[in-house]
Design a protein around this motif. Structure first.
Motif, PDB file in Angstrom:
ATOM      1  N   ASN A 131       0.839  -1.198   0.000  1.00 49.20           N
ATOM      2  CA  ASN A 131       0.000   0.000   0.000  1.00 49.20           C
ATOM      3  C   ASN A 131       0.873   1.247   0.000  1.00 49.20           C
ATOM      4  OD1 ASN A 131      -2.489   1.360   0.131  1.00 49.20           O
ATOM      5  ND2 ASN A 131      -2.286   1.630   2.338  1.00 49.20           N
TER       6      ASN A 131
ATOM      7  N   ALA B 172      -1.692   6.610   4.601  1.00 46.09           N
ATOM      8  CA  ALA B 172      -3.116   6.623   4.252  1.00 46.09           C
ATOM      9  C   ALA B 172      -3.867   7.575   5.184  1.00 46.09           C
ATOM     10  CB  ALA B 172      -3.687   5.216   4.358  1.00 46.09           C
TER      11      ALA B 172
ATOM     12  N   GLU C 170      -9.437   4.047   2.578  1.00 46.32           N
ATOM     13  CA  GLU C 170      -8.379   3.593   1.675  1.00 46.32           C
ATOM     14  C   GLU C 170      -8.016   2.141   1.941  1.00 46.32           C
ATOM     15  OE1 GLU C 170      -3.750   4.695   0.564  1.00 46.32           O
ATOM     16  OE2 GLU C 170      -5.127   6.294   1.198  1.00 46.32           O
ATOM     17  N   TYR C 171      -7.919   1.760   3.203  1.00 49.53           N
ATOM     18  CA  TYR C 171      -7.590   0.376   3.540  1.00 49.53           C
ATOM     19  C   TYR C 171      -8.733  -0.563   3.141  1.00 49.53           C
ATOM     20  CZ  TYR C 171      -3.656   2.249   6.177  1.00 49.53           C
ATOM     21  OH  TYR C 171      -2.497   2.891   6.537  1.00 49.53           O
TER      22      TYR C 171
ATOM     23  N   LYS D  36      -8.643  -1.044  -0.657  1.00 49.94           N
ATOM     24  CA  LYS D  36      -7.539  -1.921  -1.052  1.00 49.94           C
ATOM     25  C   LYS D  36      -7.863  -3.379  -0.740  1.00 49.94           C
ATOM     26  CE  LYS D  36      -3.828   0.260  -2.697  1.00 49.94           C
ATOM     27  NZ  LYS D  36      -3.065  -0.197  -3.882  1.00 49.94           N
TER      28      LYS D  36
ATOM     29  N   PHE E 153      -0.950  -5.015   5.977  1.00 49.97           N
ATOM     30  CA  PHE E 153      -0.597  -3.974   5.009  1.00 49.97           C
ATOM     31  C   PHE E 153       0.879  -3.617   5.175  1.00 49.97           C
ATOM     32  CE2 PHE E 153      -5.134  -3.598   4.896  1.00 49.97           C
ATOM     33  CZ  PHE E 153      -5.426  -3.167   3.612  1.00 49.97           C
TER      34      PHE E 153
ATOM     35  N   GLU F 164       3.726  -0.762   4.039  1.00 47.61           N
ATOM     36  CA  GLU F 164       3.920   0.584   3.499  1.00 47.61           C
ATOM     37  C   GLU F 164       5.412   0.929   3.529  1.00 47.61           C
ATOM     38  OE1 GLU F 164      -0.427   2.214   5.087  1.00 47.61           O
ATOM     39  OE2 GLU F 164       1.421   3.095   5.870  1.00 47.61           O
TER      40      GLU F 164
END
Length: 684
Positions: free
Chosen positions: A549, A553, A558-559, A562, A580, A582
């Motif tokens: 990702n 965020a 957004e999560y 996704k 996730f 990042e």
């Protein structure tokens, strides 16, 4: 790949120049590579080619990174280490007075005085500051690397390495050529050697290369003997020359009359000396070498490893003492040689061409003493080439492999020795082993390095808010800017050779960086306690699924988007749990990095965060670390990027981003040849 919860800092000092990695370490690394799925060089029963390659790559010099660093090299008193730098610095007495006389004629003493003033009031203060800010042997180049940073800093370093290569390579060829001149001009040497200067110089360079191919051992003991004997013989020659001048005052009168006839007044003489001074810049060599050998100087048990105060004080003593000794010899030698030696002897083919003090030794102290002087000069000039070779073998592995800008074999000593020897052969043939012809290239390399050091300390003083020192170092920088430009205009061959080295280094560096960009480039992965807890929880389910990702965020939507996207594309069940990942970009010009993985829960999602110069390599390194740590094969999920793949490739090389999924898969393929052991990459 290793994973640990805590950082294990190393308190070992940087190894010093001239050390090599132990054979057992190299063999252990090869065995470890074989266990990881790779192959060791040469195999279990190497053939003739494999044995040769293994021998070539056996020695690895200072600067090699990894777990098998050589042990710290023994340290020595500062005055002994001064002799190691002195084989380069002091050996210039073998040719400096003759080059000065050939360049400026009767003004040689006054122009040399300008050189001495710039040495003591310019170069010396600059390098005393460099010693304080770069006490581990990296020199002024490392200061600029830290001050500039990113791609701009890397490019500046590549250019400076081109000039440094010019300086060190020409030190080898010029010193060998002058050693040849002292050899063939000796009255006891057979006359048939005359006319074979190029061949003799090539033989000396070949012997130098052979020494390093066999293994360059402890140099300081040899250097101390050579320097003490050489300076003692020079002191005898100069004291005798001064006595001859004192007992024949008409020689000074004749020189002064000729000087005032050529030049109307003292201000004209000073002006001309300032203009022609760059031709004498060879006498400034040795300062960069002086800070490069700092790790060999004794320190104190109480020294802070980051800023070893005792070692810095000793290094400053080294620089100051060497500068004072050399200044005294330069002034007295330039005066006595111009007064005592006929002008036509300094011309090409003259007996004092390239060897003014040797001429005085033979002329005034006899051929027996002169021969002893010649032997001492030949040895120290030849050993000056050894000092330059050691400098190259120290500098190249220190920077270029760390930047990913050379093949990995450039960490090894012997291949580099062969490369440098071939280049030295070519330059010797091109310049026909002529000392004067190589003076411009040598001076260019020396001046650019001192200029870079001046700029580095000026920037450092400015950033620390030291206004007075900023102005002082700025003035010194301006002087060296003028000197460097004047030398380049007067003798462009120096910058032409440097341009060749710069072009070759930049081109091969960019090609190497591009071809090596899909290497793993992660040296270690460390997890904080929260990241380890998150990974352990996922591993306990027998399934580790990670969604790549964008970092930072803003909200939970957004999560959710996704996660929903990946469930729909991959047709995954609702009970499949995701982590996730990042990756935050740092300096993309850095080649290798250590990953610090931070875990957190945000908006109800479990997130792993990491900072890295490149996104795909960091993801690949993290996946392999999770596999090795948990024994569970992780899956990573991406969305396809929209755009031109060639644009994404260029963006990856420059900024570390680009089209992440295919590059991540390629990094994993190169790092793990066994497909069944390779983490899964899903793109949709």
């Amino acid at each position: 790949m290793s994973v640990s919860d805590t950082t294990q800092p190393s308190d070992q000092p940087e190894p010093s120049a001239g050390t090599t990695e132990a054979a057992g370490a190299v063999e252990e690394r090869g065995t470890a590579d074989a266990r990881a799925g790779g192959s060791a060089v040469g195999g279990a029963e190497p053939g003739r080619h494999g044995r040769f390659v293994g021998w070539l790559l056996h020695d690895r010099p200072v600067g090699h990174s990894g777990p098998h660093r050589p042990p710290p090299h023994p340290t020595h008193p500062w005055w002994k280490v001064m002799c190691l730098t002195g084989v380069d610095y002091f050996s210039t007495l073998g040719y400096q007075p003759a080059i000065a006389a050939a360049a400026v004629g009767l003004l040689s003493p006054l122009a040399t005085l300008v050189l001495v003033l710039l040495t003591l009031l310019g170069a010396l203060p600059v390098y005393r500051r460099v010693a304080a800010e770069s006490p581990h042997g990296e020199g002024s180049i490392a200061m600029l690397d830290r001050l500039l940073g990113r791609w701009k800093g890397k490019f500046v370093i590549l250019v400076l390495l081109g000039f440094m290569a010019t300086d060190f390579i020409i030190t080898m060829t010029l010193s060998a050529a002058d050693a040849t001149a002292h050899l063939v001009e000796n009255p006891y040497v057979p006359g048939w050697l005359h006319g074979n200067e190029v061949l003799i110089t090539l033989v000396l360079l070949a012997l130098l290369g052979a020494v390093f191919l066999r293994g360059f051992g402890e140099a300081i003991g040899i250097a101390v003997v050579l320097v003490v004997v050489y300076l003692s013989l020079n002191l005898v020659v100069i004291v005798n020359a001064l006595w001859n001048v004192i007992t024949a005052p008409e020689l000074v009168t004749n020189w002064r009359n000729l000087l005032t006839t050529e030049h109307s007044n003292i201000w004209v003489m000073i002006g001309i000396s300032l203009v022609v001074f760059p031709k004498l810049a060879l006498g400034l060599s040795g300062f960069e070498t002086g800070v490069a050998v700092m790790p060999q100087i004794n320190g104190s048990p109480d020294d802070d490893p980051a800023a070893p105060a005792a070692r810095i004080r000793s290094a400053r003593k080294l620089l100051t003492t060497a500068a004072l000794i050399m200044s005294g010899f330069l002034i007295t030698s330039s005066f006595t040689t111009i007064v005592l030696i006929p002008a036509d002897e300094f011309e090409d083919g003259g007996e004092a061409s390239g060897r003014a003090l040797a001429y005085l030794a033979h002329e005034h102290l006899g051929n027996v003493f002169g021969t002893i002087y010649d032997v001492s000069t030949i040895l120290i000039l030849w050993f000056a080439g050894a000092s330059a070779m050691a400098g190259l073998l120290n500098i190249v592995p220190r920077y270029l492999p760390r930047y990913g800008m050379v093949p990995d074999w450039a960490r090894a000593t012997r291949p580099l020795v062969l490369v440098f020897a071939v280049i030295a052969f070519a330059i010797t043939v091109i310049f026909k082993a002529d000392v004067d012809a190589q003076g411009g290239a040598y001076a260019t390399g020396v001046l650019v390095l001192i200029l870079s050091a001046s700029i580095a300390v000026t920037l450092s003083a400015y950033r620390r808010g030291q206004r007075g020192k900023t102005i002082g170092f700025g003035v010194i920088s301006v002087v060296f800017v003028y000197t460097t430009i004047a030398n380049i205009i007067e003798r462009p061959d120096g910058v032409q050779i440097a341009a060749f080295f710069i072009f070759a280094i930049v081109l091969t560096s960019l090609i190497s960086r591009a071809t090596r960009s899909t290497e793993l480039r992660v040296t270690q992965v460390r997890f904080d306690p929260e990241a380890r807890r998150i990974i352990d929880q996922a591993a306990a389910t027998g399934d580790i699924r990670i969604i790549a990702n964008e970092p930072d965020a803003r909200d939970v939507a957004e999560y959710r988007e996704k996660e929903a996207e990946q469930r729909e594309v991959r047709n995954l069940p609702e009970n499949a749990h995701f982590l996730f990942l990042e990756v935050t970009l740092t300096d993309a010009s850095v080649f290798e990095s250590e990953l610090e993985v931070v875990g957190e829960e945000r908006f109800g999602y479990r997130i792993l965060r990491v900072a890295s110069p490149t996104v795909p390599n960091a993801i690949a390194g993290l996946l392999l670390a999770i596999r090795d740590e948990t024994g569970v094969m992780p899956h990573v999920y991406f969305a396809w990027a929209e755009g031109n793949p060639f644009y994404f490739l260029f963006r990856y090389l420059i900024s570390g981003e680009g089209d992440v999924p295919p590059v991540t898969r390629e990094v994993l393929r190169r790092a793990e040849p066994n497909r069944s052991n390779r983490p899964w990459v899903h793109v949709g």
